[in-house]
Structure formats: C-alpha cells, structure tokens
Design a protein around this motif. Sequence first.
Motif, short mmCIF file in Angstrom:
data_model
loop_
_atom_site.label_atom_id
_atom_site.label_comp_id
_atom_site.label_asym_id
_atom_site.label_seq_id
_atom_site.Cartn_x
_atom_site.Cartn_y
_atom_site.Cartn_z
N UNK A 1 6.44 -16.75 -12.92
CA UNK A 1 7.76 -17.36 -12.87
C UNK A 1 7.74 -18.59 -11.95
N UNK A 2 8.41 -19.62 -12.41
CA UNK A 2 8.45 -20.84 -11.62
C UNK A 2 9.89 -21.13 -11.21
N UNK A 3 10.10 -21.35 -9.92
CA UNK A 3 11.44 -21.60 -9.41
C UNK A 3 11.46 -22.91 -8.63
N UNK A 4 12.44 -23.73 -8.92
CA UNK A 4 12.68 -24.93 -8.12
C UNK A 4 13.83 -24.64 -7.15
N UNK A 5 13.68 -25.10 -5.92
CA UNK A 5 14.74 -24.94 -4.93
C UNK A 5 15.11 -26.32 -4.41
N UNK A 6 16.40 -26.62 -4.45
CA UNK A 6 16.86 -27.91 -3.92
C UNK A 6 17.26 -27.73 -2.46
N UNK A 7 16.75 -28.61 -1.62
CA UNK A 7 17.04 -28.52 -0.19
C UNK A 7 17.73 -29.79 0.27
N UNK A 8 18.58 -29.64 1.28
CA UNK A 8 19.15 -30.82 1.93
C UNK A 8 19.02 -30.62 3.43
N UNK A 9 18.67 -31.66 4.14
CA UNK A 9 18.69 -31.53 5.60
C UNK A 9 20.09 -31.92 6.07
N UNK A 10 20.55 -31.21 7.09
CA UNK A 10 21.88 -31.48 7.64
C UNK A 10 21.78 -31.54 9.16
N UNK A 11 22.73 -32.21 9.78
CA UNK A 11 22.78 -32.22 11.25
C UNK A 11 23.15 -30.81 11.71
N UNK A 12 22.49 -30.34 12.76
CA UNK A 12 22.63 -28.98 13.26
C UNK A 12 24.06 -28.41 13.11
N UNK A 13 24.25 -27.50 12.18
CA UNK A 13 25.61 -27.00 11.92
C UNK A 13 26.21 -26.21 13.08
N UNK A 14 25.35 -25.69 13.96
CA UNK A 14 25.88 -24.94 15.10
C UNK A 14 26.50 -25.87 16.15
N UNK A 15 26.25 -27.16 15.97
CA UNK A 15 26.83 -28.13 16.90
C UNK A 15 27.66 -29.18 16.16
N UNK A 16 28.22 -28.76 15.01
CA UNK A 16 28.98 -29.71 14.19
C UNK A 16 30.18 -30.28 14.94
N UNK A 17 30.63 -29.56 15.99
CA UNK A 17 31.78 -30.09 16.76
C UNK A 17 31.36 -31.23 17.68
N UNK A 18 30.06 -31.54 17.69
CA UNK A 18 29.60 -32.64 18.56
C UNK A 18 29.42 -33.94 17.78
#
Lengths: 273, 326
Positions: A1-18
């Motif tokens: 089985x072949x699976x593609x996974x789409x990834x996105x990098x994001x700014x640290x969500x645990x510090x989104x208030x910054x």
Amino acid sequence: MKILVALKRVADPDNANKVKVSPEKIDTTGLEWKINPFDEYALEAALRLTEDGKKPKKREGEVVVMTLGPKEVETTLRSALATGADRAIRIDCTDDELDGRLVANALKTVIAEEKPDYVIFGKQAVDGDNNGVGQMVAELLDWPMATFAATIQEEDGSLLVSREVDGGMCTLRVKTPAVVTVDLRIVAPESVYSKLTDKAHKYSDGVRFAALPAIMKAKKKPIDVKALADTAGGVTIGSNYANFEAPAARAAGVKVEDVAALVDKLANEAKAI
Amino acid sequence: MADVLVVAELADGQIRKTTLSAITMAKAAAAVLGGGFDILVIGGPGAKAAAAGATAFGAGKVLVAEDAGLTDYVAERYAPTVADVGKGYGLICATASSYGKDLIPRVAGRLEAAFAGDCAGVSDAGGKIAYKRPMFAGNAFGTCTLNTAIQTATARQSEFEPAAESGGASPISDVTATAPSGAAERVEFVSLEQVKSERPELGEASTVVSGGRALKEEFFKVLEPLVDVLGSALGASRAACDAGYAPGDYQVGQTGKIVAPDLYFAIGISGAIQHVAGMKSSKTIVAINKDPDAPIFQIADYGLVADLFQAVPELVEALKAKKAAG
C-alpha cells in the motif's frame, strides 16, 4: 500500500498568542517552526496503516510526505522521514505565494503522478485555520473522502472510517483511491488498524518519535523538488489578505473568595444567573 | 450584481438551527453584492416538507433538491447538486458545522472557486465581499477578498446571530439533483450514531459548562448536576477528550466547537491557547481551578481557586438554593 501525506509547517501552535499582529501582517518571528499537529497525526495514521503494529520498523508499503515551501521546509520533511516516511516531495515556492485553492491544485498534480492508494491530510492547519485543502483535493481528483477521521480500519481495497461529526460519529467506507483527513483522536491507542495489525494490539498514545539512528538515516532519504509553476496547472492565488488585526483583549477579571461570593457576583454583578 | 446561495442543513426532517447563522452571513454578503439571497434545501425524502421552515427569512426563493439518492448525507453525493445550483451565484455559503466544513470546500473544488472558511464577519471592500477570518487559534484576524467569480465560504456560528423570521413567504421551487460522479460510487454510508440528549447543543446554548482533564473518570458525575441546575450545554477541553473522559464532539476549542454563550464555566481547565480560542468570546467567563497560576484566570471574569471536587457540588447546592428562593 502506498500512502501520500501532506504536511505543512506552522509557527509553534503552543505559542500562537505570541504572534505580533500589525495591519500588514501576522509576524511569527521568534516562534519555532513545527509540523502542523494534525499533519503529524496524519503521518502517524499513514505509518500505522503501512505496518504490522507489532513490527513498526518494517514498512509494508510506502509512505511519501509532501509539502510546499522554500528550501528550509526540508527540515520539516526530514523530521517526517526520520519518523518513518520513505521519501519526500517539496514543491518549491515562498510561503506567501500560496492559498488553499492553489495548494490543492498543486498537490492534485503530484498525487495524480504518484498514484497512491490513499492520501491523508490533517483536518486543518492551525495557522490559517481554513480547513479546506483535503476536501478540495478529493473533489479535484474525483476521489471519495472521509474527513475528520477518529478511527480507520483497513479492509481489502477500502478503509472503514469513523468521523467526528456534530452530535456523534458518522462511519463511511471509502474505496481506494481515496482521501482521508484526520482529527485528534486518530492517534489514540486503538484508532488505526492495518490488515496486518492484530486487533488486540494497542499503540502507545500519540505520535511516535524518531530514534537517533533513524534521524541519521533520514538524511540520506530522497527529497524530490518540483516547481510550483509545473504543478499548479495555471491556477494562481485566489485570496488576498489585508487588514490583519489582533482580537479585542478581555478586561481583567477578579478572583472570588468562595462559592458564595461567586454566586453573588454572577447574580448581582454579571446578572448571568 | 450577484446573489448569494445558502446551503441549508437538515436534521430530523427539519432545517437545523445552524443554518440561521449562514442566512445572516448571506444577507450581509448580498448587501455588498447588491443582490438578494436564495436558500437551497437538499436531502432525501422529506426535504421538501422541511423547506417550509425556510420560507420566512426573506429569501428570494427556496430551492429544493429532494432525491432518494440524497437520503444519507455524504459530500460526494451532495456536492454535484450544490455546485450546479450554485453556478449562477456570487457566493455559496453554509455554517461551519461539521456538515458545512465537509461539504463547502468540496463544492469549491468542483467549481474552482476560492474558499474562506469559518468566517467571523463580512463587509464591503469596494463592492467585493471582505471576509474576516480568525487565524492562529483566534490570536489574529485576517480580512481577505477572493478573486474568483464564484466564491465559497462558511460562517462561524458563534459570530453570526441566528437570522430571525422576517415574515413573507419565499416561493419554493424544485431543482433536479445532479447525477453524482465517480467518487460517489466509491463511498458507502455505513452509519450515523448520534447521542440524543435533552440538553441544549453546544453551539446554541446560552450557558456552557466545560470540564478539563482534572475531572478524570468523574467528568460526568461531577459536572452533570451543575449542567442540570443551569440548564446548560456540556463541553470539554481537548485534554479531557484526548484522555477519553469526554466524547470527541464535546471538545470546545480551536479545532472543536467554537462557542460564545452568555455564561461559560471552565472547570478544571488550565486555559491552553487552543481551548481559549473556542470560548473567549463568551460574555461572562467563570473559571474554577486549584492552580492559582492557571492561564484560564487571565481571561476569566470570575476566578475561584479551589478544588473542583468540593467547589462544584457546593456551587450546585448554592444554585439550587437560589432557585428555590426564587
């Protein structure tokens, strides 16, 4: 089985208030880049679907991760490769040339070339919070989809997916090739079963971490680079952002002594009960 | 000039209340476009009867696509019809319930339309619709315009007041369901398991009580008496859902339900960014937590530093006594 996974990098969500918000932009300088948490879950689901849960080091099939961004996003791809993905694809572009519709069209091109059995997305990226790319890709490919997946069970040529919906769970069976977007409970111990994994097997809770030898090995795994112009199929950015603003701050509250004081405040000051 | 199409959501043979927020969005967007709005009621047998509940909101017309093939909702069967009906409109919108979130981007893909999800407001940007969207867990708002001829959007339910009936009777007309494409043949609806509850829904309740991981296995035992005396909805933090103390659809937060009730109780919830994103628009916030430094106290109007296992039963008794006293 072949699976593609789409990834996105994001700014640290645990510090989104910054994040620093000015009318021109949302400035994330100083925040560490992380894989979007839901995309990490998508990768974990893909790994679980391509292994016998008792022998997680042996990949039964192939997991390919893909993203869009400048050269530096390869750091994000390398960490996914260290976790167990086999190879990676990067569509070269700057972060600000993108929106959901353009991303969906570019990914569609890659998916059509790669011909995977399934493509797995996180249900939303926690920076833009738009929640749309997986659904758009499924429609562009004319593939079935199961969004907001809480559990996935592999069957012959199909996946049985239970989805988080308002008020309960909706179960769909999608035949290959299909798109799945995952919700947070997909990484619970009994959420994902490949055909090889014993139903009595329980995964440890959450996503797996890369061991040091795997991190070294990941440096040698291939990353294909494609041009945005070659994959976007003539689609250009369709949303123009302006006028960013910070939310209104809440006035500082008070601490109350005890339950009686709380009830008094709620009744006489807030008039809420 | 263009019109706006609202895609209604049905449940138990009736228009779901979520739809009313999308109608409010549609009215505002139609004012920008200088047009009106229509409502599409789509579903299996019974859809036409349900459509009668959509005729008093000032829509130009209420369109009904009733087809046996649309009995159990799956996006692959609904999107072709919504896209075909929606082709002539400037904006196709729904509320960002799990239905709207699933369906509308799929419709967007079909029409090559740009999409703005989970909008908090719409305004006029020189004759174009400007969509105000919460981003970064509600720590920022961005306003965007879309440059495709047909646009698609979902409305955050807590940010658009439910539309009130304005009288009049929009004419109902039938539309033919579009035959689905290949994707629909590869998806099978298996089941929909919904927990029927006497309590109000999270998105619609005027009071919400949410519990965190601190409640452990006693989540329901501790919180249900409070919920009962308040007549409130019951929610949970992501941590409590993750740990299995509460069902997944109880989750209040950035990636769960977004609520804005008159009164919100955060019980044993630390106040992680992603939870706060789902409730900080509440009018009055009460936090009960034994950690005096918990971030939830920074946004709570009233904070009580206490052991919840003692404080909550006490609160229940106090509220009952107050009720009895009238």
